[in-house]
Motif scaffolding. Structure first.
Motif, PDB file in Angstrom:
ATOM      1  N   PHE A 164     -14.327  19.150  27.515  1.00  0.00           N
ATOM      2  CA  PHE A 164     -14.181  19.955  26.326  1.00  0.00           C
ATOM      3  C   PHE A 164     -14.385  21.408  26.719  1.00  0.00           C
ATOM      4  O   PHE A 164     -15.252  21.706  27.547  1.00  0.00           O
ATOM      5  CB  PHE A 164     -15.199  19.535  25.278  1.00  0.00           C
ATOM      6  N   THR A 165     -13.604  22.304  26.118  1.00  0.00           N
ATOM      7  CA  THR A 165     -13.634  23.708  26.514  1.00  0.00           C
ATOM      8  C   THR A 165     -15.051  24.252  26.544  1.00  0.00           C
ATOM      9  O   THR A 165     -15.441  24.963  27.478  1.00  0.00           O
ATOM     10  CB  THR A 165     -12.802  24.545  25.531  1.00  0.00           C
ATOM     11  N   ASP A 166     -15.823  23.936  25.532  1.00  0.00           N
ATOM     12  CA  ASP A 166     -17.151  24.519  25.361  1.00  0.00           C
ATOM     13  C   ASP A 166     -18.251  23.728  26.047  1.00  0.00           C
ATOM     14  O   ASP A 166     -19.419  24.108  25.965  1.00  0.00           O
ATOM     15  CB  ASP A 166     -17.478  24.665  23.874  1.00  0.00           C
ATOM     16  N   GLN A 167     -17.892  22.661  26.736  1.00  0.00           N
ATOM     17  CA  GLN A 167     -18.897  21.858  27.415  1.00  0.00           C
ATOM     18  C   GLN A 167     -18.567  21.729  28.910  1.00  0.00           C
ATOM     19  O   GLN A 167     -18.915  22.593  29.696  1.00  0.00           O
ATOM     20  CB  GLN A 167     -19.038  20.500  26.715  1.00  0.00           C
ATOM     21  N   CYS A 168     -17.891  20.668  29.306  1.00  0.00           N
ATOM     22  CA  CYS A 168     -17.682  20.438  30.734  1.00  0.00           C
ATOM     23  C   CYS A 168     -16.768  21.461  31.383  1.00  0.00           C
ATOM     24  O   CYS A 168     -16.960  21.833  32.538  1.00  0.00           O
ATOM     25  CB  CYS A 168     -17.142  19.022  30.965  1.00  0.00           C
ATOM     26  N   VAL A 169     -15.753  21.946  30.658  1.00  0.00           N
ATOM     27  CA  VAL A 169     -14.884  22.979  31.228  1.00  0.00           C
ATOM     28  C   VAL A 169     -15.685  24.246  31.459  1.00  0.00           C
ATOM     29  O   VAL A 169     -15.679  24.813  32.558  1.00  0.00           O
ATOM     30  CB  VAL A 169     -13.669  23.245  30.316  1.00  0.00           C
ATOM     31  N   SER A 170     -16.389  24.696  30.439  1.00  0.00           N
ATOM     32  CA  SER A 170     -17.172  25.918  30.572  1.00  0.00           C
ATOM     33  C   SER A 170     -18.249  25.790  31.645  1.00  0.00           C
ATOM     34  O   SER A 170     -18.448  26.703  32.456  1.00  0.00           O
ATOM     35  CB  SER A 170     -17.821  26.258  29.228  1.00  0.00           C
ATOM     36  N   SER A 171     -18.949  24.661  31.655  1.00  0.00           N
ATOM     37  CA  SER A 171     -19.996  24.458  32.652  1.00  0.00           C
ATOM     38  C   SER A 171     -19.430  24.511  34.069  1.00  0.00           C
ATOM     39  O   SER A 171     -20.013  25.130  34.968  1.00  0.00           O
ATOM     40  CB  SER A 171     -20.685  23.113  32.405  1.00  0.00           C
ATOM     41  N   THR A 172     -18.283  23.894  34.268  1.00  0.00           N
ATOM     42  CA  THR A 172     -17.640  23.894  35.584  1.00  0.00           C
ATOM     43  C   THR A 172     -17.185  25.290  35.975  1.00  0.00           C
ATOM     44  O   THR A 172     -17.392  25.735  37.113  1.00  0.00           O
ATOM     45  CB  THR A 172     -16.439  22.935  35.593  1.00  0.00           C
ATOM     46  N   VAL A 173     -16.564  25.989  35.036  1.00  0.00           N
ATOM     47  CA  VAL A 173     -16.064  27.340  35.318  1.00  0.00           C
ATOM     48  C   VAL A 173     -17.209  28.276  35.680  1.00  0.00           C
ATOM     49  O   VAL A 173     -17.113  29.052  36.646  1.00  0.00           O
ATOM     50  CB  VAL A 173     -15.284  27.877  34.102  1.00  0.00           C
ATOM     51  N   ARG A 174     -18.303  28.200  34.951  1.00  0.00           N
ATOM     52  CA  ARG A 174     -19.439  29.065  35.255  1.00  0.00           C
ATOM     53  C   ARG A 174     -20.008  28.762  36.640  1.00  0.00           C
ATOM     54  O   ARG A 174     -20.378  29.681  37.389  1.00  0.00           O
ATOM     55  CB  ARG A 174     -20.515  28.902  34.176  1.00  0.00           C
ATOM     56  N   SER A 175     -20.084  27.477  36.979  1.00  0.00           N
ATOM     57  CA  SER A 175     -20.586  27.095  38.296  1.00  0.00           C
ATOM     58  C   SER A 175     -19.664  27.603  39.404  1.00  0.00           C
ATOM     59  O   SER A 175     -20.129  28.099  40.437  1.00  0.00           O
ATOM     60  CB  SER A 175     -20.719  25.573  38.397  1.00  0.00           C
ATOM     61  N   LEU A 176     -18.367  27.469  39.204  1.00  0.00           N
ATOM     62  CA  LEU A 176     -17.403  27.955  40.188  1.00  0.00           C
ATOM     63  C   LEU A 176     -17.512  29.463  40.363  1.00  0.00           C
ATOM     64  O   LEU A 176     -17.487  29.974  41.495  1.00  0.00           O
ATOM     65  CB  LEU A 176     -15.978  27.576  39.763  1.00  0.00           C
ATOM     66  N   GLU A 201     -15.489  29.770  22.835  1.00  0.00           N
ATOM     67  CA  GLU A 201     -15.951  29.612  24.217  1.00  0.00           C
ATOM     68  C   GLU A 201     -15.044  30.358  25.197  1.00  0.00           C
ATOM     69  O   GLU A 201     -15.528  30.977  26.153  1.00  0.00           O
ATOM     70  CB  GLU A 201     -16.016  28.134  24.597  1.00  0.00           C
ATOM     71  N   LEU A 202     -13.752  30.325  24.952  1.00  0.00           N
ATOM     72  CA  LEU A 202     -12.838  31.064  25.831  1.00  0.00           C
ATOM     73  C   LEU A 202     -13.111  32.561  25.765  1.00  0.00           C
ATOM     74  O   LEU A 202     -13.050  33.254  26.788  1.00  0.00           O
ATOM     75  CB  LEU A 202     -11.388  30.770  25.456  1.00  0.00           C
ATOM     76  N   THR A 203     -13.419  33.052  24.575  1.00  0.00           N
ATOM     77  CA  THR A 203     -13.761  34.469  24.433  1.00  0.00           C
ATOM     78  C   THR A 203     -15.046  34.792  25.189  1.00  0.00           C
ATOM     79  O   THR A 203     -15.177  35.863  25.795  1.00  0.00           O
ATOM     80  CB  THR A 203     -13.909  34.827  22.944  1.00  0.00           C
ATOM     81  N   THR A 204     -15.991  33.875  25.183  1.00  0.00           N
ATOM     82  CA  THR A 204     -17.266  34.084  25.880  1.00  0.00           C
ATOM     83  C   THR A 204     -17.093  34.145  27.393  1.00  0.00           C
ATOM     84  O   THR A 204     -17.663  35.006  28.065  1.00  0.00           O
ATOM     85  CB  THR A 204     -18.257  32.972  25.516  1.00  0.00           C
ATOM     86  N   ILE A 205     -16.298  33.236  27.953  1.00  0.00           N
ATOM     87  CA  ILE A 205     -16.211  33.147  29.421  1.00  0.00           C
ATOM     88  C   ILE A 205     -15.123  34.031  30.017  1.00  0.00           C
ATOM     89  O   ILE A 205     -15.134  34.308  31.232  1.00  0.00           O
ATOM     90  CB  ILE A 205     -16.005  31.692  29.883  1.00  0.00           C
ATOM     91  N   ASN A 206     -14.199  34.511  29.191  1.00  0.00           N
ATOM     92  CA  ASN A 206     -13.089  35.308  29.709  1.00  0.00           C
ATOM     93  C   ASN A 206     -13.557  36.620  30.322  1.00  0.00           C
ATOM     94  O   ASN A 206     -14.435  37.290  29.803  1.00  0.00           O
ATOM     95  CB  ASN A 206     -12.103  35.603  28.573  1.00  0.00           C
TER      96      ASN A 206
END
Length: 224
Positions: A164-176, A201-206
């Motif tokens: 999910f964008t705001d869970q596993c996707v975001s967690s993975t992207v931040r780790s990377l 979430e996309l706005t937060t991590i972008n």
């Protein structure tokens, strides 16, 4: 083409300069497809819950899965490594899961690795030489040997898709990002439970952890 350079700007980056053009050398790039599994497409027996999740399933069936299928094909054609990550436990009782997957509520996941509901959806069945990682954490980087795999293959750039964008996707992207990989997240190959959660979430991590782009942008990035 989408205007990815100005889309999904948070308060922090409202006045920032436009980022440089993205170039993804195929030999140094991997596509990571996160958690698009059978369990999340099941309707369930509770009609109220089925109705509540209907918009999510519609986005998955109409947008995310078809777009991810195209993205996988485009990446394979250009020599980009395709990697899948999926949530699945190694023990039938799930005692090997991380705390985030043992807590009661939505995040409680008991998905033994060989059970049908833990498998990748049929539309995206991995090819014989695709890498498929099993994780018992939200982040595909901290919960597997993905870091080592990417390092061994000389990968510096990661294209991320999945749920999910705001869970596993975001967690993975931040780790990377913390490990200094350059990441692009493909907006129309991702979904959260609601459109609001997805976009927030996309706005937060972008721009800090990744660049948020559209599937149609990717071929141009790969061709430089």
């Amino acid at each position: 083409m989408s205007n990815w350079k100005t889309a999904f700007r948070s308060f922090y980056y409202e006045t920032a300069e436009e980022p440089a053009d993205i170039v993804l050398p195929p030999a140094q790039t991997a596509l990571l497809v996160i958690d698009i599994q059978n369990t999340y497409m099941e309707v369930g027996e509770d009609p109220k819950e089925a109705a509540r999740w209907a918009p999510f399933r519609a986005r998955m069936n109409e947008t995310v899965i078809p777009n991810t299928k195209r993205l996988i094909t485009e990446c394979r054609e250009r020599g980009v490594e395709v990697i899948f990550a999926r949530i699945a436990c190694l023990k039938p009782d799930g005692r090997d899961r991380s705390l985030s997957q043992k807590k009661p509520g939505f995040n409680y996941l008991l998905l033994p690795k060989d059970r049908e509901d833990s498998q990748i959806v049929p539309e995206l069945t991995p090819a014989q030489d695709d890498i498929v990682l099993t994780k018992t954490t939200d982040s595909a980087l901290t919960g597997t040997n993905l870091r080592l795999i990417l390092h061994n293959m000389g990968v510096r750039y990661v294209i991320a898709a999945g749920i999910f964008t705001d869970q596993c996707v975001s967690s993975t992207v931040r780790s990377l990002a913390d490990e200094s990989f350059e990441v692009v997240v493909v907006e129309d190959c991702c979904a959260a439970a609601t459109e609001e959660l997805h976009r927030n979430e996309l706005t937060t991590i972008n721009m800090i952890y990744c660049h948020v782009v559209q599937r149609e942008d990717i071929p141009g990035f790969l061709e430089g």
